[in-house]
Each structure stands twice: as C-alpha cells, then as structure tokens.
Design an enzyme around this catalytic site. Structure first.
Site, mmCIF file in Angstrom:
data_model
loop_
_atom_site.group_PDB
_atom_site.id
_atom_site.type_symbol
_atom_site.label_atom_id
_atom_site.label_comp_id
_atom_site.label_asym_id
_atom_site.label_seq_id
_atom_site.Cartn_x
_atom_site.Cartn_y
_atom_site.Cartn_z
ATOM 1 N N ALA A 15 0.802 -1.233 0.000
ATOM 2 C CA ALA A 15 0.000 0.000 0.000
ATOM 3 C C ALA A 15 0.829 1.275 0.000
ATOM 4 C CB ALA A 15 -0.932 -0.001 1.215
ATOM 5 N N SER A 16 2.136 1.169 -0.135
ATOM 6 C CA SER A 16 2.969 2.374 -0.080
ATOM 7 C C SER A 16 2.946 3.159 -1.379
ATOM 8 C CB SER A 16 4.418 2.010 0.280
ATOM 9 O OG SER A 16 4.971 1.132 -0.694
ATOM 10 N N GLY A 18 1.235 3.144 -5.860
ATOM 11 C CA GLY A 18 0.474 2.509 -6.929
ATOM 12 C C GLY A 18 -0.975 2.213 -6.602
ATOM 13 N N ILE A 19 -1.436 1.062 -7.057
ATOM 14 C CA ILE A 19 -2.841 0.678 -6.905
ATOM 15 C C ILE A 19 -3.204 0.502 -5.437
ATOM 16 C CG2 ILE A 19 -4.517 -1.153 -7.382
ATOM 17 C CD1 ILE A 19 -3.030 -1.568 -10.082
ATOM 18 N N GLY A 20 -2.328 -0.097 -4.662
ATOM 19 C CA GLY A 20 -2.611 -0.292 -3.240
ATOM 20 C C GLY A 20 -2.860 1.025 -2.535
ATOM 21 N N TYR A 165 5.905 -15.761 -14.357
ATOM 22 C CA TYR A 165 5.061 -14.676 -13.858
ATOM 23 C C TYR A 165 3.590 -15.018 -14.019
ATOM 24 C CZ TYR A 165 2.657 -10.188 -13.496
ATOM 25 O OH TYR A 165 1.783 -9.193 -13.144
#
Length: 293
Positions: A15-16, A18-20, A165
């Site tokens: 969550a630091s 981008g999307i989070g 991936y």
C-alpha cells in the site's frame, strides 16, 4: 444512502504506492481505517513512496492510517502486523492482497532468485495474509478479501512470453477461486480484480518501458475496488472482476478522467482480451447508482 467504507478497517499489502495506495486513499475519503502494509520504510529513488508518506496521504484524505513495515513472505512479520492492526483499530473488515512481484522474462532468462520472489510474494503472501486475517474477518459484519489477479484463462498466449510470472498471478486467482467457495460459510466474500488496460504504476515502469503514456491512472482500480468492497459479502463473491466492466455496470460511461495522457487511448493489459467490454465475472451483484471518482 451511498455505499461507504466509513469506519471499516482495511489491511492492504503493497500500500505504499500505486494501486494499493490508490485503494487506500479512496477508502480514506469515506473515513476508513487503513493498515499500510509494505516493505518500504525509506525513500528509494527508483520507487517513490514509503509507508509513512502513504499514511500521510491517507490521513489527509480523511482516514486513519497505521504504517507497518512488513515483508509478506515472513509469517512472523505478517502475524505481528495483523495483531497490531487489530489492537490499533479493533478488527479487520477487508484484506486487499495487492503486493506482487513481476518479471516478464522467458524461462531461460528468469533466475531462480526472481522465480522464488514471485512465488513467495504473489502466491505465498496471498495465502499467508488471507490465512492470518481470516479469524478477524470472520467477526466482521461485511468481510471481504480482494486479490489483485487476473481472470482464469489457460490460453497458451498468456504463458508463452513469461511462464513463471503468469503462473504466479494465476495461482493468486486460483486461491481466490478456492477461498470464495471455502469461506462462504463464514460470510467472507473473496473476489479478484484486474485492470482492463495498463495502469501507471512503478511496476509498469519496470515491466513496460515506453508504455506509461498509454496507461490509465490507478484511481480506476480504486473506484472499482470501492464498488466491490461495499457490496454485501454474502451476495458478491467468487467473481473475477475487470475494473472497466465493474464501473460500466455501475453506470460510468466516460473514462477520460482516468487517462494518464489526455486523449491517448490506453493499451490493453496482460490477460485481458481486446474485446472485453461487458461484465467479465462469474457472478455480479446489482450496481449502485454511481461510483465515486
């Protein structure tokens, strides 16, 4: 009354930035509590943003934040973070399995170190966080697990360029698929969410040089996640959602505000067919009148 996450506690991995972080800030605008779970405690010139700067943005948006330094590969660290979150906020209502590692390389070029990193973060991390959050989610009135992974589709074209991936991301989806059935007895919704187009994140800078200008902002994923997380957990589970499809079902018709570069059409993301435009879910609940942006 508009659907809201006010008072809900979200445990968001990665969550630091981008999307989070976008999902966290969207929830914060409702007045939610957010545990910012990530490894980045100090600034990195290659990857801007730390758990502390994200926490500041969350609180500025109207939420409460708890920054936690966590490597989701380490069981003891995740356990301590879950306990700290529950102690601080009183419980956990929502888990966002967002943390992910990426390497778009063919098998001969994929080192075992990178292979292990993807499997440990993407697959093991998703399972571990879900397992440790489960006791607290089961006590919530509307518990959700949302995993950021693609719809299950075993066409060879998704595997041929980067088998390792793809396998790691589809394994996350398989976990969501299995847990949706397994945790239904506890009233816990388990869904997956994936972008229809490229999203402008730090991962895109690493994996797709030159494609950033043809991407959408992370806010489109945040708005789609908000719609999912405000559904009744007992009636909205087991879905493989696509962000644009979710928002179209919610009544959104103009996506221009999400473009990183105004007027430039975004590229279709991995694991999504070009023609995907309608709802792409196994089951979908009724849409609200509008989705916040």
């Amino acid at each position: 009354m508009s659907p809201t996450l006010r008072g809900k506690t979200l445990f968001i991995t990665g969550a630091s930035r981008g999307i989070g972080k976008a999902i966290a800030i969207r929830a914060a605008r409702d007045g939610a509590n957010v545990a910012v779970v990530a490894k980045t405690a100090a600034p990195d010139p290659r990857l801007p943003g730390t758990i502390y700067s994200a926490a500041e943005e969350i609180e500025a948006a109207g939420g409460r934040a708890l920054p936690l330094v966590v490597d989701v590969r380490e069981e003891s660290q995740v356990q301590a973070a879950v306990e700290r979150c529950v102690e601080h906020f009183g419980g956990i209502d929502i888990l966002i399995n967002n943390a992910s590692a990426i390497a778009l390389t063919r098998t001969p070029e994929t080192s075992m170190k990178r292979y292990d990193l993807m499997m440990d973060i993407n697959v093991r991390g998703t399972f571990l966080c879900s397992r440790l959050c489960h006791p607290h989610l089961s006590r919530s009135s509307n518990p959700h697990i949302l995993t950021l992974s693609p719809p299950l589709d075993l066409q060879r074209k998704w595997f041929a360029p980067h088998a390792a991936y793809t396998t790691s991301k589809f394994a996350m989806s398989l976990l969501a698929h299995g847990m949706a059935a397994e945790l239904a007895v506890d009233g816990i919704a388990v869904n997956a969410l994936w972008p229809r187009t490229l999203i402008a994140t730090a991962a895109l800078n690493v994996a797709n040089e030159g494609g950033r200008e043809r991407a959408r902002k992370p806010q489109i994923m945040a708005d789609a996640a908000h719609w999912i997380l405000t559904r009744d957990s007992r009636n909205c589970s087991g879905n493989f959602f696509i962000d644009e499809c979710v928002l179209r079902a919610a009544g959104v018709t103009d996506f221009a505000a999400y473009l990183l570069t105004p007027g430039v059409e975004p590229l279709i993301d991995l694991f999504v067919e070009e023609a995907a435009a309608g709802p792409n879910t196994t089951r979908q609940g009724s849409a609200p009148a509008a989705v916040g942006s």
